[in-house]
Design an enzyme around this catalytic site. Sequence first.
Site, short mmCIF file in Angstrom:
data_model
loop_
_atom_site.label_atom_id
_atom_site.label_comp_id
_atom_site.label_asym_id
_atom_site.label_seq_id
_atom_site.Cartn_x
_atom_site.Cartn_y
_atom_site.Cartn_z
N THR A 1 -13.95 -5.79 8.67
CA THR A 1 -15.10 -7.06 8.19
C THR A 1 -15.29 -7.35 9.50
OG1 THR A 1 -13.54 -8.08 7.28
CG2 THR A 1 -14.46 -6.87 6.21
N LEU B 1 2.13 -3.23 4.15
CA LEU B 1 1.60 -2.45 3.99
C LEU B 1 1.69 -0.78 3.81
CD1 LEU B 1 2.69 -2.65 8.09
CD2 LEU B 1 1.00 -2.51 7.94
N GLU C 1 -0.48 6.69 -16.90
CA GLU C 1 0.53 7.96 -17.53
C GLU C 1 1.81 8.81 -16.21
OE1 GLU C 1 -0.34 11.29 -20.35
OE2 GLU C 1 -2.42 11.22 -19.31
N LYS D 1 -3.31 -15.05 -1.59
CA LYS D 1 -4.43 -15.24 -1.90
C LYS D 1 -4.42 -15.87 -2.96
CE LYS D 1 -5.54 -10.83 -0.52
NZ LYS D 1 -4.45 -10.27 0.28
N GLY E 1 3.00 1.19 -9.60
CA GLY E 1 2.37 0.63 -8.99
C GLY E 1 2.96 0.85 -7.61
N LYS F 1 -4.53 -15.11 -10.11
CA LYS F 1 -3.13 -14.91 -9.74
C LYS F 1 -2.48 -16.30 -9.40
CE LYS F 1 -0.10 -12.15 -8.58
NZ LYS F 1 0.19 -11.01 -9.92
N HIS G 1 0.01 1.41 -17.11
CA HIS G 1 -0.76 1.44 -18.20
C HIS G 1 -1.14 3.03 -17.54
CE1 HIS G 1 -5.23 0.87 -19.15
NE2 HIS G 1 -4.92 1.14 -20.53
N ASN H 1 0.70 -9.18 2.48
CA ASN H 1 -0.27 -8.08 2.20
C ASN H 1 0.96 -7.10 2.48
OD1 ASN H 1 -4.00 -7.80 1.98
ND2 ASN H 1 -3.02 -9.45 3.57
N ARG I 1 -16.62 -9.45 3.51
CA ARG I 1 -16.95 -9.15 1.88
C ARG I 1 -17.14 -10.41 1.14
NH1 ARG I 1 -12.88 -4.20 0.89
NH2 ARG I 1 -11.51 -5.93 2.04
#
Length: 611
Positions: free
Chosen positions: A469, A446, A313, A407, A288, A419, A311, A444, A536
Site C-alpha cells: 500500500t 505471520l 465446518e 488495531k 482459525g 474490537k 462456524h 499482526n 486502503r
Amino acid sequence: MSLKNRMSLLIVVDSLIVFFSIFVGYFLLYPYVDIFQNQFLLASALTIFIAHHAFAMYYGLYRKVWEYASIGELSSIVKAVSLSILAIGLVQYFYRGDILLRALAITWMLHVLLIGGSRLSWRMMRDKRFKHNGKELERTMIVGAGKAGTLVARQLLNNPENDLLPVLFVDDDKNKQGLDIYNVRVVDGGTKDIAAIAEDNHIERIIIAIPSLNKQDSAELIKNCMDTGIKTQTIPLIEDIMTGKVSVTDIQDVKIEDLLGREEVKLDMNKIADQLTDKTILVTGAGGSIGSEICRQIARFGPKQLLLLGHGENSIYLIDMEIRKAIGSDTEVIPLIADIQDRNRIMAIMNEYQPDVVYHAAAHKHVPLMEGNPMEAVKNNIYGTKNVAEAAHMSGIKNFVMVSTDKAVNPPNVMGASKRFAEMIVQNLAKRSETTFVAVRFGNVLGSRGSVIPLFKKQIAVGGPITVTHPDMSRYFMTIPEASRLVVQAGTLARGGEVFVLDMGEPVKIVDLAKNLIRLSGYSEEDIQINFSGIRPGEKMYEELLNTDEIQSKQIFPKIFVGKAAPISSGEISMLLNLLPSLNEKELKETLLSVANRKSVSTDSKEKINI
C-alpha cells in the site's frame, strides 16, 4: 587448495610453458641446431617470459576460478598470449632487424594449447568431482565449523543421494581457520566476509549450521547470507534437536519468521499446567489461524476435554483431525459447529460442558472488508463477544481470555473499533462477575489467514508484481506459535479486567517484508516488481499497542505487559448496544469510532453519552 597455493602452482606451470615453448618451436623447425647455445633465442625466451606474466596479471589469469573456465576465460588466455608474442616479435625486429615468424607462430600455438589445456584440466577435475551419477553437485558453504557444521558436512559427503558438496567452512573462530575437516577447508575470514568468500569460490548454496545462535544474531547472519543472492538454508533449532524431534542434518529453507530475530518465549509451564491439565477447555474460532494454534498449545497440557468451536465446518474438521492424532487418549476432543452470534446455542454449550477456561478467538479481522461491511463487524465482534462472555459469566466459568488486536488502539477503522468495544464489554463484566475476564492484544501474525504473507506468496508464484500500500507502512509482527503461547500464558496471570499487551518487538516495514520474501523465494527485485497501490480505507500508516494514557512500562511476565485501558460504564454500553442496530452505515461507523476513541456519542433523543 587455498587461493595462494593455487596461484603459485599456476605461475610455476605457466613459467615452464612460456620459457621452454620458444625452444621447442625452434627445435621443431631446426632439429640439428643447438638451441641452448643460441644467445638470441635465450634472450627471446627471457623477454617472452617477462611479457607473458605482465599480460597474464593484467588479464587476471591467476585470479580466475578455473573450475568454471569457459569462453570468457579462454579469450583472456588468447589475448595475453597474443600480446606477449607480439611483444617478443617487436623486440626481435628492433634487436636484429627480422622476426622468427615461424618459430613465434609455433610458440603461440604451444602457449594457447598448453596454458589453455592446463586451465581446462581444472574444469575437467571439477566436472568429475562435482558430479555423481551424472548429477551436478552444488558447491556448498557451511557457516559454522562446530559440531553441527561437521555433522552436516559428514552427512553430505557420505550421502550419495544429495545434490550438495561442501567445499568450505566459514567460522569466526580464528583457531579453526586454516584447518581441514573431512578434507573441507575452514577458510580465512569470518561471517562478515561471507559475500567475498562466496564470490571468490563460486558458492551455489549456503547452509547455516549454528543452532545455538540467538535469534537476533541468527536473523542478522541470515540476512548477510541472503544478500549474496545465493540460496540459504539452516539446520533446526537446538531445542528441537535436543528433544529428538529432528536431526541436525535436517536442512530446511529459511522462513520469513527467521528474519524477525525474536527469541522464543519461555513459558511458566507449572502455572499453565495448573490451569489446563485435566480441565475442560473451550476455544472459539478454533479453526482459525490463532484459534487452531491455541488448541495445539493447550493439547500439550493434557486437558480432560478440548472443545473446538467454530462456524466453518471444514476448518473445524481439519483441526479436529489434527488434534486427535497428536493428543493422548485421556483427552476427549469435541468439535462444535456453532455461530457465536447465536446466543441460545452458545448458552446451551456453556451450560452443557461447563468449561473451566474459555479462549475467545472468533472474530472478523480483515480491515478493508469490515470497512465495507460494518454491521457484520458489529454482529460478530461485538454481539458475538457479548454472547460468549455473558454465557461464561452466567455459567460460572472460571476464566475467560479474549484475543484482541493492536488495531483496537486509537482505531480509524471499523474492525479496530469493534474490537475495542468488545474489550470494554469484557472489562465491564469483570467488575461484577465471579469469572476472571481478560483481553490480550497483539499485532499482526505471520502467515495467518488474511495476512500479507500468503498474499505475497501467491503474487510471487504468478511472477508478480507484489502490491504494497505505501513504502512507509509498518506493522508489528510475531509468529502464530509465539502469539498463541503468550495468550495461554496471559490467561494464568489474569486477576480480572486487565488488557494484556504482548511485546511485539520493533515494527517492520511491509515493503521490507516483501523484499525478504522475494529473496527467500529465489528471486530478485528485478524478477518480481513491487507496486505501491495506496492506503486502503480504514488503514493506519503504523500500529500502536497501547494508547499514550494506557502505557504501563513494567512487564508482569517476559514479553507481557498489562495496560490501563479503561472501559465505559455498563449503563453506557447497554445504551450503545441498543442503539447500534438502528443506525445506518455512516452513523454506525461514526458511533463505533467515537466509542473506541472516547468521544461523545449523540443518540436519537438528543442526549449524549460521554465516553
